[in-house]
Design an enzyme around this catalytic site. Structure first.
Site, short mmCIF file in Angstrom:
data_model
loop_
_atom_site.label_atom_id
_atom_site.label_comp_id
_atom_site.label_asym_id
_atom_site.label_seq_id
_atom_site.Cartn_x
_atom_site.Cartn_y
_atom_site.Cartn_z
N SER A 183 0.78 -1.23 0.00
CA SER A 183 0.00 0.00 0.00
C SER A 183 0.81 1.28 0.00
O SER A 183 0.27 2.34 -0.29
CB SER A 183 -0.95 0.00 1.19
OG SER A 183 -0.22 -0.01 2.39
N HIS A 211 -6.05 -4.29 -0.83
CA HIS A 211 -6.02 -3.13 -1.73
C HIS A 211 -6.29 -3.51 -3.18
O HIS A 211 -5.89 -2.77 -4.09
CB HIS A 211 -4.66 -2.41 -1.62
CG HIS A 211 -4.52 -1.63 -0.35
ND1 HIS A 211 -5.04 -0.36 -0.19
CD2 HIS A 211 -3.95 -1.96 0.83
CE1 HIS A 211 -4.77 0.07 1.03
NE2 HIS A 211 -4.12 -0.88 1.67
N LYS A 242 -12.44 -1.22 2.65
CA LYS A 242 -11.84 -0.38 1.61
C LYS A 242 -12.80 -0.33 0.42
O LYS A 242 -13.86 0.29 0.53
CB LYS A 242 -10.44 -0.89 1.25
CG LYS A 242 -9.49 -0.92 2.47
CD LYS A 242 -8.06 -1.16 2.08
CE LYS A 242 -7.19 -1.58 3.26
NZ LYS A 242 -7.03 -0.57 4.31
C1 LIG Z 1 -2.81 -5.07 3.29
C2 LIG Z 1 -3.72 -4.78 4.44
N1 LIG Z 1 -4.15 -5.79 5.20
C3 LIG Z 1 -4.99 -5.59 6.24
C4 LIG Z 1 -5.42 -4.33 6.56
C5 LIG Z 1 -6.34 -4.16 7.74
O1 LIG Z 1 -7.64 -4.07 7.27
P1 LIG Z 1 -8.83 -3.73 8.29
O2 LIG Z 1 -8.97 -2.24 8.26
O3 LIG Z 1 -10.01 -4.45 7.73
O4 LIG Z 1 -8.42 -4.24 9.62
C6 LIG Z 1 -5.02 -3.24 5.79
C7 LIG Z 1 -5.49 -1.88 6.15
O5 LIG Z 1 -4.83 -0.91 6.10
C8 LIG Z 1 -4.13 -3.47 4.71
O6 LIG Z 1 -3.71 -2.45 3.96
#
Ligand SMILES: Cc1ncc(COP(=O)(O)O)c(C=O)c1O
Length: 395
Positions: A183, A211, A242
């Protein structure tokens, strides 16, 4: 107690001194392509609301209808009295989307990643992980008793070496894990090569596609579809926070034995409340929308192309790519922060990231494009970037 509080206050002072203290900008209305900040509408260019569904009328209606039909919440974990048919329907919808046997919901993808590794592996096993994987994966792996092998970011030679090492050191089972999209860069994991390496060393692959779900690939199925290996990733983790409605929640989807093991044994599932009906209803509508019509996926992809081309033509340093995450590299952390502030003054909300979140000298403004953006929004953003960059001597 007094000494303890003084210690904490001292640690917070250090954050201020290091200029890493985080402040929150309060939005005065819903998340959308434009948001209200300090009484003014500004272009939102820093949200994971990739498909623009956070405030979409269909999603809002679905959330409200779910509250009307199912109530506000369950007051329970899933296996006691916290499962409604709504939760089962959402799991079935996600399984249909991924063409998998089954899906298990969590209250976030953080929880899903926290659940996966400690539950699916034991001390005799190995976990092989990209060094830049998301914090939730890193913490999830820390909870597991399996031996850990970390390979250099997207380095297929190192991955091969670590898989070999895990095997030669006698691992019973090997689990490999990567983000589908990283990200900070909007950079894709080379899934075809990772899949081939896992096949060579008989490793089970988990891809966190937080993402990518809904926004990459012709049908929005994510990184595997984008890279031509749809159906070859056995286990996905993902978020509902997201692209898929932007509310909250997460899941693991894959083979029946994996999901059943997680349902029986994973602690974040067994000891934490089930998803609120409004959240489940909103997420289900988001999956339905992508399943029935991939045009929003095409729009976010076209908007990403447009913004990347315009920014590159304006002279900005943008790493090549296709993702709606568009890092605008400016180098210095203080400069990125100052530019972020000035962009907000000019009506564009975009976040600056510096060291230690990204390597020293690679500070950036991370723009994120949405299907909800109009060309007018994106043109306004490019013009503001140019103005602020000139003011700071970046262009
Ligand atoms: C690659 C990745 N995995 C997991 C998460 C965590 O997601 P959640 O907001 O559903 O806990 C994020 C959030 O930033 C992320 O970018």
């Amino acid at each position: 107690m007094q000494e303890f509080l003084q210690h904490l206050a001292g640690e917070i002072d250090k954050l201020h001194e290091a200029k890493t203290y985080k402040t929150e900008v309060a939005l005065e209305g819903p998340q959308d392509h434009r948001v209200r900040v300090n009484g003014r509408d500004v272009v939102m260019l820093t949200s994971n609301n990739y498909l623009g569904l956070a405030n979409h009328p269909r999603i809002r209606r679905a959330a409200i209808a779910a509250v009307e039909a199912w109530g506000a919440g369950m007051g329970s974990v899933r296996f006691i009295c916290g499962t409604q048919t709504l939760h089962k329907q959402l799991e079935a919808t996600i399984s249909r989307f991924y063409e998998t046997d089954d899906t298990i919901l969590y209250s976030s993808c953080w929880n899903a990643n926290e659940a996966c590794f400690a539950t699916l592996t034991g001390a005799e096993d190995a976990i092989v992980s990209d060094e830049l994987n998301h914090a939730s994966i890193i913490d999830g792996i820390r909870l597991a008793k399996a031996k850990r092998y970390v390979y250099k970011h997207n380095d297929m030679t190192d991955l091969e070496g670590k898989l070999k090492q895990a095997r030669s050191e006698g691992a019973r089972f090997v689990l490999a894990i990567t983000d589908g999209v990283f990200s900070m860069e909007g950079e894709l994991a080379p899934l075809p090569e990772i899949i081939a390496a896992c096949e060579r060393h008989d490793a089970a692959l988990v891809v966190d596609d937080s993402h990518a779900t809904g926004l990459l690939g012709a049908r929005g199925r994510g990184t595997a579809e984008e890279l031509g290996v749809w159906g070859k990733v056995p286990i996905h983790t993902g978020t509902l926070g997201k692209a898929m409605g932007s509310a909250m929640g997460g899941y693991v989807t894959g083979p029946r034995a994996v999901v059943e093991t997680l349902r029986q044994r994973s602690r974040p599932y067994l000891f934490s409340n089930s998803l609120a009906p409004a959240v489940a209803g909103a997420a289900m509508e988001a999956f339905r929308m992508v399943l029935e019509d991939p045009s929003r996926t095409a729009t976010v992809q076209a908007n990403a192309r447009y913004f990347r081309e315009r920014m590159t033509a304006a002279g900005f340093r943008i790493p090549r790519g296709i993702h709606p995450i568009v890092p605008v590299i400016v180098g210095d952390t203080a400069l990125a922060m100052a530019m972020g502030k000035d962009l907000l003054e000019r009506g564009v909300y975009v976040s600056g990231f510096g060291f230690p979140v990204v390597p020293q000298g690679h500070a950036r403004l991370r723009a994120q494009v949405s299907a909800a953006h109009t060309r007018e929004d994106l043109d306004l953003a490019v013009a503001a970037f140019v103005e602020v960059a000139k003011q700071h001597g970046v262009l």
